[in-house]
Design a protein around this motif. Structure first.
Motif, PDB file in Angstrom:
ATOM      1  N   ALA A 105      -6.363  -0.296  -4.847  1.00  7.08           N
ATOM      2  CA  ALA A 105      -5.933   1.129  -4.831  1.00  7.08           C
ATOM      3  C   ALA A 105      -5.191   2.131  -4.476  1.00  7.08           C
ATOM      4  CB  ALA A 105      -7.495   1.774  -5.722  1.00  7.08           C
ATOM      5  N   GLU A 106      -5.765   2.311  -3.397  1.00 10.27           N
ATOM      6  CA  GLU A 106      -4.848   3.507  -2.568  1.00 10.27           C
ATOM      7  C   GLU A 106      -3.541   2.270  -2.830  1.00 10.27           C
ATOM      8  OE1 GLU A 106      -6.318   2.496   1.376  1.00 10.27           O
ATOM      9  OE2 GLU A 106      -8.111   3.610   0.777  1.00 10.27           O
ATOM     10  N   ARG A 107      -3.323   1.522  -2.378  1.00 11.75           N
ATOM     11  CA  ARG A 107      -1.439   1.230  -2.930  1.00 11.75           C
ATOM     12  C   ARG A 107      -0.741   1.120  -3.600  1.00 11.75           C
ATOM     13  NH1 ARG A 107      -0.263  -2.375   1.433  1.00 11.75           N
ATOM     14  NH2 ARG A 107      -1.079  -2.508   3.052  1.00 11.75           N
ATOM     15  N   GLN A 108      -1.730   1.304  -4.767  1.00 11.19           N
ATOM     16  CA  GLN A 108      -0.829   1.860  -6.508  1.00 11.19           C
ATOM     17  C   GLN A 108      -0.547   3.353  -5.603  1.00 11.19           C
ATOM     18  OE1 GLN A 108      -4.065   0.310  -8.727  1.00 11.19           O
ATOM     19  NE2 GLN A 108      -2.816  -0.749 -10.001  1.00 11.19           N
ATOM     20  N   GLU A 109      -0.503   3.746  -5.293  1.00  9.51           N
ATOM     21  CA  GLU A 109      -0.734   5.573  -4.909  1.00  9.51           C
ATOM     22  C   GLU A 109       0.149   5.655  -3.782  1.00  9.51           C
ATOM     23  OE1 GLU A 109      -2.004   8.098  -6.650  1.00  9.51           O
ATOM     24  OE2 GLU A 109      -3.328   6.870  -8.196  1.00  9.51           O
ATOM     25  N   LYS A 110      -0.014   4.579  -3.407  1.00 12.77           N
ATOM     26  CA  LYS A 110       0.887   4.819  -2.237  1.00 12.77           C
ATOM     27  C   LYS A 110       1.851   3.337  -1.396  1.00 12.77           C
ATOM     28  CE  LYS A 110      -1.025   8.707   0.353  1.00 12.77           C
ATOM     29  NZ  LYS A 110      -2.019   9.198   1.701  1.00 12.77           N
ATOM     30  N   PRO A 111       2.182   2.929  -1.951  1.00 14.11           N
ATOM     31  CA  PRO A 111       3.027   1.101  -1.677  1.00 14.11           C
ATOM     32  C   PRO A 111       3.636   1.808  -0.462  1.00 14.11           C
ATOM     33  CG  PRO A 111       4.055   2.194  -3.749  1.00 14.11           C
ATOM     34  CD  PRO A 111       3.496   3.512  -3.344  1.00 14.11           C
ATOM     35  N   CYS A 112       3.602   0.686   0.517  1.00 15.68           N
ATOM     36  CA  CYS A 112       3.964   0.238   1.656  1.00 15.68           C
ATOM     37  C   CYS A 112       5.295  -0.943   1.596  1.00 15.68           C
ATOM     38  CB  CYS A 112       3.033  -0.470   2.023  1.00 15.68           C
ATOM     39  SG  CYS A 112       1.485   0.676   2.516  1.00 15.68           S
ATOM     40  N   GLU A 113       5.799  -1.957   0.064  1.00 14.54           N
ATOM     41  CA  GLU A 113       6.765  -2.855  -0.032  1.00 14.54           C
ATOM     42  C   GLU A 113       5.814  -4.279   1.293  1.00 14.54           C
ATOM     43  OE1 GLU A 113      10.447  -1.154   0.813  1.00 14.54           O
ATOM     44  OE2 GLU A 113       9.903  -0.508  -0.370  1.00 14.54           O
TER      45      GLU A 113
END
Length: 432
Positions: free
Chosen positions: A222-230
């Protein structure tokens, strides 16, 4: 307990081996050689307490692991006398039904097209090129951990290498690769230790641990959907969001869970077992130091002699299969004892002898420590690289490293594995 020749199955032993019993967990090679002497196979109670037939010879082990007549998913095999489904067994032990899927539906539990689909999604992360690109990062992590080792030592210069090097190195590498935040890695290590020591009499503990871990992965997603890290996790999220049935939500969570747990546990214990082997065989350590080109071969010998997995995941026969040392009927389970194959004297002369030159110049892998066939370990190249980096750096940094008289390595008797819970070593000064 010896087999009764009058009741022994042709080519195998009649003695039933309890693979959760103290003899097999503490002295697996003693049991393996008894099975080999009795004909090469034996009925067993596997680590899940379900019946199976185990095989120790190299040829039979390779057939079980690679022949398509053997499957890992019981639903792909006919019912048989040992056809108890793992999901049913876990539920009967009290594992929450909503959590069972994460233990039984991973890449490791799939056959055929489903396995190929998931494996393809992950395999690009573990190509030789990608692993080679990771080497500077692995070297940096190893150097940082070794620089910190003296701070963990007691007044006699003794430190537990399992806790402070063997475990932190591979979990840091795999967490970097997958995308687990640095602040969460200590907790992942705790969860991993707890899961490997599952007590069937206390399912509520497993439910609590596994529930917390799965919730954490879902929060990460869920956090990655807000802040992608590639990173790899972002790539998997992208595949899920593309649709088309390539990756479901449950499969995404299970892949992260499987990759992180499987991606560090076995490597950690390879580092522990391998270090012990080198320190207990100073002539071989001296040979390796005199010829660093032997390092790759030495790691293969450590994998053969002391790879973490004693047994592979059980397989189900889809039809009657006659192996060299016994028959497996349709629906029955076969267990490949990889440590047995790796100590098969017809393949490895003097199998109990540690010899860092044994694999030098030989193409491919003569051992099956990483499995064989379609389920061959995806992370094998990364594990070998981590081991090569770790052993090279460890013995260069601490040339006087030694075992501690009166404080022997402490075995960790987790069924189906060969591992240490503690490896006390005396550092003896650094080269820095």
């Amino acid at each position: 307990m010896s087999a009764n020749p009058a009741t022994q199955q042709p080519g195998g032993s009649a003695e039933t081996i309890n693979m959760r019993g103290s003899e097999f967990t503490e002295y697996p090679f003693r049991v393996i050689e008894r099975i080999r002497a009795a004909g090469g196979s034996a009925p067993v109670l596997f680590v899940d307490n379900q019946a199976a037939r185990a095989f120790v010879d190299d040829a039979d082990v390779r057939t079980i692991l690679s022949d398509r007549r053997f499957v890992v998913d019981a639903d792909n095999a006919p019912d048989g006398p040992t056809g108890v489904r793992r999901s049913h067994a876990l539920k009967s032990l009290g594992i929450r039904p909503d959590l069972v899927t994460y233990l039984t539906e991973s890449l490791l539990d799939k056959d055929g097209a489903d396995h190929a689909r998931l494996r393809k999604l992950v395999s690009r992360t573990f190509t030789v090129r990608r692993v080679n690109e990771l080497r500077p990062s692995v070297e940096r992590i190893a150097a940082d951990l070794l620089a910190a080792l003296p701070s963990h030592a007691d007044g006699d210069g003794v430190v537990d290498l399992i806790e402070h090097f063997a475990y932190p190195l591979p979990i840091t590498v795999i967490c970097d690769l997958v995308g687990v935040p640095e602040a969460d890695r200590a907790q992942w290590l705790v969860w991993s230790h707890q899961l490997s020591r599952f007590d069937p009499s206390r399912p509520e503990v497993m439910n609590e641990i596994l529930g917390a871990l799965i919730d954490h992965i879902k929060e990460m997603i869920a956090e990655r959907q807000e802040k992608p890290c590639e990173d790899f996790l972002d790539a998997l999220i992208g595949v899920r969001d593309e649709g088309g049935g390539r990756l479901t939500e449950n499969e995404l969570v299970t892949l992260v869970f499987t990759l992180v747990i499987a991606g560090h546990e076995t490597t950690a214990h390879l580092l522990g077992n391998g270090t012990r082997a080198l320190l207990e065989n100073p002539d071989q350590l001296a040979l390796l130091r005199s010829d660093p080109s032997l390092l790759t071969a030495a790691v293969h010998e450590m994998l053969r002699l002391g790879g973490t997995a004693v047994t592979a995941k059980a397989r189900y026969a889809t039809e009657d299969v006659q192996l060299g040392t016994g028959k497996v009927s349709a629906g029955e389970r076969a267990v490949a004892i990889v440590a047995g194959a790796n100590h098969d004297p017809s393949i490895h002369p003097e199998p109990g002898r540690f010899d860092v030159t044994r694999h030098h110049g030989r193409p491919g892998e003569a051992h099956v420590a990483f499995g064989h066939g379609m389920h061959y370990c995806l992370g094998a190249a990364l594990a070998r690289q981590e081991a090569e980096v770790a052993f090279d750096a460890l013995f260069r940094t601490f040339p006087a490293l030694s075992l501690v008289p009166g404080r022997p390595p402490v075995p960790d008797t987790v069924p189906g594995t060969l591992r240490l819970s503690e490896l006390p070593v005396r550092l003896g000064g650094t080269t820095a």
